[in-house]
Design a protein around this motif. Structure first.
Motif, PDB file in Angstrom:
ATOM      1  N   GLY A 136      48.551  66.758  43.707  1.00 26.33           N
ATOM      2  CA  GLY A 136      50.038  67.151  44.431  1.00 26.33           C
ATOM      3  C   GLY A 136      50.970  67.996  43.913  1.00 26.33           C
ATOM      4  O   GLY A 136      52.098  68.244  44.493  1.00 26.33           O
ATOM      5  N   ALA A 137      50.624  68.532  42.563  1.00 25.72           N
ATOM      6  CA  ALA A 137      51.583  69.381  42.140  1.00 25.72           C
ATOM      7  C   ALA A 137      51.568  70.767  42.731  1.00 25.72           C
ATOM      8  O   ALA A 137      50.550  71.208  42.905  1.00 25.72           O
ATOM      9  N   LEU A 138      52.700  71.324  42.790  1.00 25.03           N
ATOM     10  CA  LEU A 138      52.639  72.839  43.520  1.00 25.03           C
ATOM     11  C   LEU A 138      52.348  73.744  42.257  1.00 25.03           C
ATOM     12  O   LEU A 138      51.643  74.973  42.592  1.00 25.03           O
ATOM     13  N   ALA A 139      52.849  73.351  41.186  1.00 30.06           N
ATOM     14  CA  ALA A 139      52.749  74.386  39.959  1.00 30.06           C
ATOM     15  C   ALA A 139      52.565  73.504  38.698  1.00 30.06           C
ATOM     16  O   ALA A 139      53.417  72.739  38.697  1.00 30.06           O
ATOM     17  N   VAL A 140      51.791  73.950  37.806  1.00 27.44           N
ATOM     18  CA  VAL A 140      51.804  72.978  36.719  1.00 27.44           C
ATOM     19  C   VAL A 140      51.363  74.238  35.554  1.00 27.44           C
ATOM     20  O   VAL A 140      50.330  74.753  35.660  1.00 27.44           O
ATOM     21  N   ILE A 141      51.775  73.734  34.210  1.00 25.45           N
ATOM     22  CA  ILE A 141      51.518  74.488  33.191  1.00 25.45           C
ATOM     23  C   ILE A 141      51.406  73.638  32.008  1.00 25.45           C
ATOM     24  O   ILE A 141      51.645  72.799  31.845  1.00 25.45           O
ATOM     25  N   PRO A 142      50.525  74.303  30.909  1.00 24.15           N
ATOM     26  CA  PRO A 142      50.313  73.524  29.685  1.00 24.15           C
ATOM     27  C   PRO A 142      51.524  73.778  28.752  1.00 24.15           C
ATOM     28  O   PRO A 142      51.856  75.116  28.603  1.00 24.15           O
ATOM     29  N   GLY A 143      51.949  72.841  27.919  1.00 28.52           N
ATOM     30  CA  GLY A 143      52.835  73.075  26.902  1.00 28.52           C
ATOM     31  C   GLY A 143      52.799  72.264  25.814  1.00 28.52           C
ATOM     32  O   GLY A 143      52.278  71.209  25.737  1.00 28.52           O
ATOM     33  N   LEU A 144      53.035  72.845  24.679  1.00 23.24           N
ATOM     34  CA  LEU A 144      52.908  72.264  23.285  1.00 23.24           C
ATOM     35  C   LEU A 144      54.349  71.985  22.930  1.00 23.24           C
ATOM     36  O   LEU A 144      55.267  72.797  23.029  1.00 23.24           O
ATOM     37  N   ALA A 145      54.483  70.806  22.268  1.00 26.16           N
ATOM     38  CA  ALA A 145      55.990  70.325  21.674  1.00 26.16           C
ATOM     39  C   ALA A 145      56.273  71.419  20.589  1.00 26.16           C
ATOM     40  O   ALA A 145      55.386  71.988  19.858  1.00 26.16           O
ATOM     41  N   VAL A 146      57.539  71.559  20.621  1.00 26.78           N
ATOM     42  CA  VAL A 146      57.992  72.413  19.534  1.00 26.78           C
ATOM     43  C   VAL A 146      58.348  71.644  18.250  1.00 26.78           C
ATOM     44  O   VAL A 146      59.062  70.503  18.372  1.00 26.78           O
ATOM     45  N   THR A 147      57.801  72.033  16.973  1.00 25.43           N
ATOM     46  CA  THR A 147      58.021  71.354  15.930  1.00 25.43           C
ATOM     47  C   THR A 147      59.182  72.010  14.877  1.00 25.43           C
ATOM     48  O   THR A 147      59.770  71.209  14.208  1.00 25.43           O
ATOM     49  N   ASP A 148      59.647  72.969  15.110  1.00 24.93           N
ATOM     50  CA  ASP A 148      60.330  73.725  14.268  1.00 24.93           C
ATOM     51  C   ASP A 148      61.958  73.601  15.156  1.00 24.93           C
ATOM     52  O   ASP A 148      61.911  73.442  16.206  1.00 24.93           O
ATOM     53  N   THR A 149      62.950  73.935  14.170  1.00 20.44           N
ATOM     54  CA  THR A 149      64.288  73.837  14.687  1.00 20.44           C
ATOM     55  C   THR A 149      64.494  75.117  15.528  1.00 20.44           C
ATOM     56  O   THR A 149      64.175  76.114  14.688  1.00 20.44           O
ATOM     57  N   ILE A 150      64.998  75.176  16.586  1.00 23.01           N
ATOM     58  CA  ILE A 150      65.154  76.491  17.485  1.00 23.01           C
ATOM     59  C   ILE A 150      66.741  76.363  17.401  1.00 23.01           C
ATOM     60  O   ILE A 150      67.494  75.731  17.546  1.00 23.01           O
ATOM     61  N   LYS A 151      67.189  77.994  17.093  1.00 25.94           N
ATOM     62  CA  LYS A 151      68.661  78.338  17.235  1.00 25.94           C
ATOM     63  C   LYS A 151      68.982  79.339  18.419  1.00 25.94           C
ATOM     64  O   LYS A 151      67.844  80.361  18.507  1.00 25.94           O
TER      65      LYS A 151
END
Length: 246
Positions: A136-151
């Motif tokens: 049922g998803a119209l669009a789906v992507i794979p994603g990896l969790a971010v482990t670094d601190t992002i600025k």
């Protein structure tokens, strides 16, 4: 539903220091495109694969694949189509989608948009993406969790950067490909945004950028992108581990 795959392979390979199109760069005797196709062709209910190539190189790409896949024991189970890419990745994907439609793709079919540069993205990741669309998803992507601190930074007129925000990394994901969609809505989204694809500066950097409410599933460490010579070294190591997990 049946499944189609568009693989973007029109990159020049300049940042790799290659004298050949990026997708035809070899690692351990395999091209990036060949590795990506090997995993793609294992998909169930696969109707066809479209590969976007640098303009004028379609026959060369087809010849390379025709020689590589049988040599590595990979059968051509479905039709492979090679088309010229466009001025941007977005334009190349649109060219690939046009070919899918012309070859008989139906609006309710699932289409995966992939990059040859993510050569080791595993078949089981593709299976999970297809399943999410079927459910049922119209669009789906794979994603990896971010482990670094992002600025997040602001840049002044002198090029000096200043931190303006620290996003909560719990809610950040590194987007990967393949990305999965219903063919009809994706084709419509590309048609509506076609003017953005005239240059890389304005083009969408991935297909999910053309949608709202995109679902995310866990990605795979193997779906990393090859961009630099260091990435090729990492790919060589990962390929050896995949080929001989012991």
């Amino acid at each position: 539903m049946s499944t189609w795959v568009v693989i973007t392979a029109a990159g020049s390979g300049t940042r790799l220091g290659a004298n050949a199109p990026k997708a035809l760069v070899e690692v351990s005797g395999r091209t990036l495109l060949g590795l990506a196709l090997e995993r793609t062709l294992d998909l169930a209910d696969l109707s066809g694969v479209v590969v976007t190539c640098p303009a004028g190189s379609e026959d060369m790409f087809a010849n390379v694949v025709d020689k590589e896949l049988p040599r590595m024991g990979v059968p051509r189970q479905v039709g492979l189509h090679f088309v010229a890419g466009g001025a941007s990745r977005q334009a190349s994907v649109k060219a690939g989608l046009d070919k899918v439609v012309s070859e008989g793709g139906e609006p309710a079919d699932v289409v995966l948009i992939h990059d040859a540069a993510r050569a080791l993205a595993p078949t089981d990741l593709m299976d999970r993406l297809v399943e999410a669309v079927v459910e049922g998803a119209l669009a789906v992507i794979p994603g990896l969790a971010v482990t670094d601190t992002i600025k997040q930074v602001a840049v002044d007129e002198h090029g000096v950067e200043t931190v303006v925000a620290t996003p909560d990394r719990r809610f950040l994901r590194v987007a990967q490909t393949p990305q999965a969609f219903l063919l009809g809505p994706l084709w419509d989204a590309h048609a509506a945004a076609a003017d953005r694809g005239s240059t890389e500066e304005t083009a969408a950097t991935d297909d999910a950028s053309l949608f709202e409410g995109v679902a995310v599933i866990p990605g795979s460490p193997l779906a990393f992108k090859v961009t630099t010579p260091e990435d090729l070294t990492n790919l060589t190591t990962a390929l050896a581990q995949v080929s001989d997990p012991a």
